[in-house]
Design an enzyme around this catalytic site. Structure first.
Site, PDB file in Angstrom:
ATOM      1  N   ASP A 116     -12.341  62.438  66.658  1.00  0.00           N
ATOM      2  CA  ASP A 116     -11.835  62.257  65.281  1.00  0.00           C
ATOM      3  C   ASP A 116     -10.629  63.136  64.937  1.00  0.00           C
ATOM      4  OD1 ASP A 116     -14.046  60.628  65.246  1.00  0.00           O
ATOM      5  OD2 ASP A 116     -15.118  61.728  63.692  1.00  0.00           O
ATOM      6  N   LYS A 173     -15.799  54.239  64.957  1.00  0.00           N
ATOM      7  CA  LYS A 173     -17.175  54.382  64.492  1.00  0.00           C
ATOM      8  C   LYS A 173     -17.225  54.462  62.970  1.00  0.00           C
ATOM      9  CE  LYS A 173     -17.045  59.377  65.507  1.00  0.00           C
ATOM     10  NZ  LYS A 173     -17.310  59.938  64.182  1.00  0.00           N
ATOM     11  N   CYS A 215     -19.331  65.957  63.712  1.00  0.00           N
ATOM     12  CA  CYS A 215     -19.195  64.916  64.729  1.00  0.00           C
ATOM     13  C   CYS A 215     -19.121  65.462  66.154  1.00  0.00           C
ATOM     14  CB  CYS A 215     -17.979  64.054  64.415  1.00  0.00           C
ATOM     15  SG  CYS A 215     -18.164  63.114  62.872  1.00  0.00           S
TER      16      CYS A 215
END
Length: 216
Positions: free
Chosen positions: A15, A115, A164
């Protein structure tokens, strides 16, 4: 940066997106500080495989505080019998904030996992969605993709270290991969997340390393 080629290892870049940078919709502490180091590591081509993940939420996603009347960002609710943090709207599909950081050469990435695109379910881990209706955590397919390519070791970097990156590392270890978190190439949402993150990694037998340890 001189590095040993890691043919059976994969690097997961988690990310690294504009919205998680200072000034973004969900800024991580010093999130921009890791961009040059990740770019330099990717340019070495030392990993057999590189995977990037990308938060990719539709408008009105269940994890957005704005989707819950009278709720504020960073409050917690019960969702499908599990705790859910409510976030500011971020990484909305197709917006500039959802883009991968332009300061990185992404040409060596073999797979990009988008995602969080199910409006009903949040998604922290690169390997599995969060708990959804019925309690299931559906697979993203990453574990199978890595195994098909002979990967047995996973290194992780990116954002956020306490969310994450942590969830991805824990799932990697549970799925049988040797797992290493490159601590210097991650940053947390806030510094207060680091101590519990280290404790969680240690509890799950996940090694903490620095990118400099790859030099050889």
């Amino acid at each position: 940066m001189a590095t040993t080629h890691l043919s059976r290892a994969a690097l997961l870049v988690i990310d690294l997106q504009r919205d998680f940078m200072p000034g973004g919709a969900l800024a991580c502490h010093e999130g921009d500080a890791i961009v040059p180091g990740i770019d330099a590591l990717l340019r070495t081509r030392c990993f057999g495989h590189v995977v990037a993940t990308q938060d990719w939420h539709p408008p009105g996603h269940v994890s957005f505080a704005s989707s819950h009347p009278d709720r504020a960002p960073f409050e917690n609710i019960d969702l499908y019998d599990h705790p859910q943090t409510l976030w500011p709207d971020h990484c909305v599909q197709g917006t500039p904030g959802a883009a991968l950081h332009p300061g990185v050469d992404w040409s060596g990435v073999g797979m990009v996992i988008r995602k969080g695109n199910d409006p009903r379910v949040d998604s922290y881990s690169a390997f599995r969605e969060n708990h959804g209706p019925g309690g299931a955590r559906p697979s993203t397919g990453l574990a199978g993709w890595l195994r098909e390519r002979g990967v047995d070791t996973v290194y992780l970097c990116g954002l956020a270290r306490d969310v994450c990156v942590l969830w991805s590392a824990q799932d990697a270890a549970r799925m049988g991969f040797r797992t290493r978190v490159l601590w210097d190439l991650c940053r947390p949402v806030t510094p207060g997340g680091d101590e519990p993150t280290r404790a969680a990694l240690a509890r799950d037998g996940i090694a903490v390393a620095d990118a400099a340890a790859l030099a050889g």
